[in-house]
Design a protein around this motif. Sequence first.
Motif, short mmCIF file in Angstrom:
data_model
loop_
_atom_site.label_atom_id
_atom_site.label_comp_id
_atom_site.label_asym_id
_atom_site.label_seq_id
_atom_site.Cartn_x
_atom_site.Cartn_y
_atom_site.Cartn_z
N ASP A 82 15.21 56.87 18.64
CA ASP A 82 16.52 56.98 18.03
C ASP A 82 17.05 55.69 17.39
OD1 ASP A 82 17.13 55.54 20.32
OD2 ASP A 82 18.55 57.01 21.10
N THR A 83 16.19 54.68 17.27
CA THR A 83 16.56 53.45 16.58
C THR A 83 15.32 52.90 15.88
OG1 THR A 83 18.21 52.95 18.28
CG2 THR A 83 17.57 51.14 16.83
N VAL A 84 15.52 52.49 14.62
CA VAL A 84 14.43 51.92 13.83
C VAL A 84 14.62 50.41 13.74
CG1 VAL A 84 13.46 51.83 11.49
CG2 VAL A 84 14.08 54.04 12.50
N LEU A 85 13.51 49.70 13.81
CA LEU A 85 13.51 48.25 13.62
C LEU A 85 12.70 47.95 12.36
CD1 LEU A 85 13.94 45.29 14.69
CD2 LEU A 85 11.70 45.55 15.80
N LEU A 86 13.32 47.23 11.44
CA LEU A 86 12.61 46.74 10.26
C LEU A 86 12.37 45.25 10.45
CD1 LEU A 86 14.60 48.21 7.22
CD2 LEU A 86 12.64 49.21 8.41
N LYS A 87 11.14 44.82 10.31
CA LYS A 87 10.85 43.39 10.25
C LYS A 87 10.79 43.06 8.78
CE LYS A 87 8.92 42.87 14.75
NZ LYS A 87 8.20 41.93 15.59
#
Length: 129
Positions: A82-87
Amino acid sequence: MSTTWLDEVTWNSDGLVPVVAQEAESGDVLMVAWMNREALAMTLAEGYAVYWSRSRNRFWRKGEESGHRQKVSEIRLDCDGDTVLLKVEQAGGIACHTGRHHCFFRKLDDGVWEAVDPVLKKPEEIYRS
């Protein structure tokens, strides 16, 4: 119907997911924004962050006005989906509309929020509206 990687994301009732943008090199958390399914697919396809602006009710390509684009090097999904991380690689070193490196520039000190990070470039020099 086959399941796609987008189906593994847990979208909220508005069809959105929170997204944390983290600077790949430093590990600094730059900002938090929202994406819908199409914005996440566009981010993967374009290689640059595309968010969903809730206030403008439209897609928002980070840096479309300022030039401070976010080149995506990696996309991750948390354990709950339920949460996206973009590097990202942050163009110009400025992610915040206030002209700071990141949006988390206020620190709670004795019950008062204090700005602890400098403005790198004045917003009126960044945005020409």
